[in-house]
Design a protein around this motif. Structure first.
Motif, mmCIF file in Angstrom:
data_model
loop_
_atom_site.group_PDB
_atom_site.id
_atom_site.type_symbol
_atom_site.label_atom_id
_atom_site.label_comp_id
_atom_site.label_asym_id
_atom_site.label_seq_id
_atom_site.Cartn_x
_atom_site.Cartn_y
_atom_site.Cartn_z
ATOM 1 N N TYR A 54 -1.719 -3.267 0.380
ATOM 2 C CA TYR A 54 -2.997 -3.947 0.247
ATOM 3 C C TYR A 54 -2.725 -5.402 -0.095
ATOM 4 N N ALA A 55 -3.754 -6.238 -0.014
ATOM 5 C CA ALA A 55 -3.557 -7.682 -0.196
ATOM 6 C C ALA A 55 -4.429 -8.215 -1.320
ATOM 7 N N HIS A 56 -3.905 -9.218 -2.029
ATOM 8 C CA HIS A 56 -4.642 -9.914 -3.078
ATOM 9 C C HIS A 56 -4.672 -11.413 -2.785
ATOM 10 N N ALA A 57 -5.866 -11.961 -2.710
ATOM 11 C CA ALA A 57 -6.013 -13.409 -2.807
ATOM 12 C C ALA A 57 -6.001 -13.728 -4.299
ATOM 13 N N VAL A 75 -3.331 -10.777 7.395
ATOM 14 C CA VAL A 75 -3.461 -10.609 5.947
ATOM 15 C C VAL A 75 -4.506 -11.553 5.371
ATOM 16 N N ASP A 76 -4.519 -12.803 5.812
ATOM 17 C CA ASP A 76 -5.474 -13.756 5.260
ATOM 18 C C ASP A 76 -6.905 -13.400 5.638
ATOM 19 N N PHE A 77 -7.107 -12.877 6.828
ATOM 20 C CA PHE A 77 -8.448 -12.438 7.218
ATOM 21 C C PHE A 77 -8.933 -11.359 6.269
ATOM 22 N N ASN A 78 -8.062 -10.399 5.949
ATOM 23 C CA ASN A 78 -8.426 -9.343 5.009
ATOM 24 C C ASN A 78 -8.763 -9.919 3.638
ATOM 25 N N MET A 79 -7.914 -10.842 3.142
ATOM 26 C CA MET A 79 -8.150 -11.435 1.832
ATOM 27 C C MET A 79 -9.499 -12.146 1.771
ATOM 28 N N THR A 81 5.799 -1.088 -5.715
ATOM 29 C CA THR A 81 6.014 -0.164 -6.824
ATOM 30 C C THR A 81 5.799 1.262 -6.322
ATOM 31 N N ALA A 82 5.877 2.212 -7.227
ATOM 32 C CA ALA A 82 5.683 3.608 -6.850
ATOM 33 C C ALA A 82 4.267 3.881 -6.360
ATOM 34 N N THR A 83 3.314 3.014 -6.713
ATOM 35 C CA THR A 83 1.923 3.243 -6.321
ATOM 36 C C THR A 83 1.516 2.506 -5.052
ATOM 37 N N GLY A 84 2.375 1.654 -4.522
ATOM 38 C CA GLY A 84 2.036 0.922 -3.305
ATOM 39 C C GLY A 84 2.632 -0.468 -3.304
ATOM 40 N N THR A 85 2.355 -1.198 -2.242
ATOM 41 C CA THR A 85 2.879 -2.553 -2.080
ATOM 42 C C THR A 85 1.723 -3.539 -2.007
ATOM 43 N N VAL A 86 1.690 -4.487 -2.947
ATOM 44 C CA VAL A 86 0.665 -5.524 -2.925
ATOM 45 C C VAL A 86 1.269 -6.793 -2.331
ATOM 46 N N ILE A 87 0.565 -7.361 -1.363
ATOM 47 C CA ILE A 87 0.923 -8.629 -0.742
ATOM 48 C C ILE A 87 -0.055 -9.665 -1.295
ATOM 49 N N PHE A 88 0.454 -10.735 -1.890
ATOM 50 C CA PHE A 88 -0.464 -11.684 -2.511
ATOM 51 C C PHE A 88 -0.123 -13.121 -2.154
ATOM 52 N N ARG A 89 -1.125 -13.976 -2.342
ATOM 53 C CA ARG A 89 -0.984 -15.401 -2.033
ATOM 54 C C ARG A 89 -1.971 -16.168 -2.895
#
Length: 238
Positions: free
Chosen positions: A95-98, A141-145, A171-179
């Motif tokens: 999932y992604a985080h702005a 990814v940026d469109f989603n954010m 991590t064990a719960t998932g991968t966060v992509i952030f910017r």
């Protein structure tokens, strides 16, 4: 089906090459009865849940400063069964985080509303990738954010200054992509705009904004993956 990337460390990411496979995810294909039974339990506990479409990974790796992976469109009910047993081989979540940075360098996160799956939890406005977030089969990814921030807070980050690259934490719960996305207004001003948007919504996804002013300013309900992101930001990493 493989997941080959360092865990529990923040990684610089210059490109995200995650493709949407048109075929079914093996986890959904092989667990139809368990998915249906779990969904009946989930909706009995929370009738507000909607069985929409999200994506679930079947592969993800990190090489040459890039994330490379494969995902499949699945029903939200499938995701909910996986969510209750994240150790399932061959399936993971990204999932992604702005990372919203105000003009005074404070971070502006959100607290989820009581009718949502993550009720009361604090993180940056975000949501799972959906098929609409893909361009020619490749995730944007940026469109989603930008889409998720707009839907949850009313803020339009399309014109905001972006960090020069992505970062990822797996991590064990998932991968966060952030910017980082930088606003010129102060954190208080940004929070006021979000609060006004929430007040005008009939059924808002969030309770409201949460301002984080330093690495020790950790709110109740903070999702575990957020602490290293907050520490990274206030350490001036880039």
């Amino acid at each position: 089906m493989s997941f080959d990337l360092p865990r529990n460390i923040i990684l610089p990411v210059d490109a995200v090459n995650v493709r949407l496979d048109p075929g079914p995810h093996p986890f959904e294909r092989d667990n139809a009865q368990a998915i249906a039974e779990n969904w009946r339990r989930e909706t009995a506990a929370n009738p507000a849940l909607f069985d929409g479409t999200v994506v679930l990974l079947s592969a993800l790796s990190y090489r040459d400063n890039s994330l490379v992976g494969r995902c499949h469109a699945v029903r939200y009910s499938t995701f909910m069964l996986w969510r209750g047993n994240r150790q399932v081989a061959g399936a993971e979540h990204a999932y992604a985080h702005a990372m919203l940075v105000a003009g005074d360098n404070a971070l502006v996160a959100i607290r989820m509303a009581s009718h949502t799956v993550n009720a009361g939890r604090v993180y940056f406005a975000a949501g799972s990738f959906e098929p609409t977030d893909f361009r020619d089969g490749l995730v944007d990814v940026d469109f989603n954010m930008i889409r998720e921030v707009r839907e949850e807070t009313g803020l339009d980050l399309a014109g905001a200054t972006r960090g020069r690259r992505y970062y990822a934490l797996s991590t064990a719960t998932g991968t966060v992509i952030f910017r980082r996305y930088r606003e010129t207004a102060s954190a208080d001003e940004v929070a006021q705009r979000i609060s006004a948007f929430v007040a005008a919504e009939a059924e808002p996804e969030i309770d409201g904004p949460v301002i984080i002013r330093n690495a020790d300013d950790l709110p109740d309900g903070l999702m575990p993956h957020m602490k290293p992101l907050i520490e990274w930001h206030f350490a001036g990493k880039d």
